[in-house]
Design a protein around this motif. Sequence first.
Motif, PDB file in Angstrom:
ATOM      1  N   VAL A   1       4.336   2.192   2.265  1.00  0.00           N
ATOM      2  CA  VAL A   1       5.573   2.563   1.569  1.00  0.00           C
ATOM      3  C   VAL A   1       6.035   3.940   2.046  1.00  0.00           C
ATOM      4  CG1 VAL A   1       6.567   3.179  -0.676  1.00  0.00           C
ATOM      5  CG2 VAL A   1       5.167   1.115  -0.450  1.00  0.00           C
ATOM      6  N   LEU A   2       5.122   4.888   2.126  1.00  0.00           N
ATOM      7  CA  LEU A   2       5.489   6.242   2.551  1.00  0.00           C
ATOM      8  C   LEU A   2       5.949   6.281   3.999  1.00  0.00           C
ATOM      9  CD1 LEU A   2       2.762   8.369   0.736  1.00  0.00           C
ATOM     10  CD2 LEU A   2       5.167   8.061   0.100  1.00  0.00           C
TER      11      LEU A   2
ATOM     12  N   LEU B   1       7.040   7.102  -8.335  1.00  0.00           N
ATOM     13  CA  LEU B   1       7.183   7.423  -6.909  1.00  0.00           C
ATOM     14  C   LEU B   1       8.595   7.168  -6.409  1.00  0.00           C
ATOM     15  CD1 LEU B   1       5.894   8.225  -4.164  1.00  0.00           C
ATOM     16  CD2 LEU B   1       5.526   5.786  -3.795  1.00  0.00           C
TER      17      LEU B   1
ATOM     18  N   PHE C   1       2.927   2.346  -8.258  1.00  0.00           N
ATOM     19  CA  PHE C   1       3.035   3.795  -8.046  1.00  0.00           C
ATOM     20  C   PHE C   1       4.071   4.370  -9.014  1.00  0.00           C
ATOM     21  CE2 PHE C   1       2.822   1.490  -3.897  1.00  0.00           C
ATOM     22  CZ  PHE C   1       1.465   1.627  -3.685  1.00  0.00           C
TER      23      PHE C   1
ATOM     24  N   LEU D   1       7.021  -1.681  -7.297  1.00  0.00           N
ATOM     25  CA  LEU D   1       6.704  -0.305  -6.902  1.00  0.00           C
ATOM     26  C   LEU D   1       6.384   0.574  -8.106  1.00  0.00           C
ATOM     27  CD1 LEU D   1       9.342   0.119  -4.074  1.00  0.00           C
ATOM     28  CD2 LEU D   1       6.871  -0.134  -3.811  1.00  0.00           C
TER      29      LEU D   1
ATOM     30  N   THR E   1       0.839  -1.205   0.000  1.00  0.00           N
ATOM     31  CA  THR E   1       0.000   0.000   0.000  1.00  0.00           C
ATOM     32  C   THR E   1       0.870   1.250   0.000  1.00  0.00           C
ATOM     33  OG1 THR E   1      -0.128   0.208   2.414  1.00  0.00           O
ATOM     34  CG2 THR E   1      -1.784  -1.210   1.334  1.00  0.00           C
ATOM     35  N   LEU E   2       0.347   2.299  -0.587  1.00  0.00           N
ATOM     36  CA  LEU E   2       1.056   3.570  -0.632  1.00  0.00           C
ATOM     37  C   LEU E   2       1.355   4.072   0.780  1.00  0.00           C
ATOM     38  CD1 LEU E   2       2.251   5.879  -2.256  1.00  0.00           C
ATOM     39  CD2 LEU E   2      -0.028   6.918  -2.317  1.00  0.00           C
TER      40      LEU E   2
END
Length: 111
Positions: free
Chosen positions: A16-17, A92, A89, A85, A12-13
Amino acid sequence: MSLPHPTTEQITLANVLVALGDPTRLAIVAQLARDEATPMRCGQFLDLGSKTNISYHVAKLREAGVIYTEVSGTSRLISLRREDLDKLFPGLLDSIIASAAEIALPIALED
């Protein structure tokens, strides 16, 4: 022996963030990005912290789906999950790595 990794669909974003929000983990990813064709060993990151600290950060990156860790004897070979990734995304990872060079980190990124 194999370590658990999230599937591509489980990445999930948000995770990852969160994983990339830590300066040490960001420095690990930046080092991996320098030569993506060659997996690195945990010991190659010891300039970023203690063995225990690096193990903790590598585990967080693996659990978030940012890196893949392969067990090879007593070593752990670490590589970016670039394909996954980039599929989930687009752009990203490149953006984060590029902006990491602009952040004044006291570790590894200031080569």
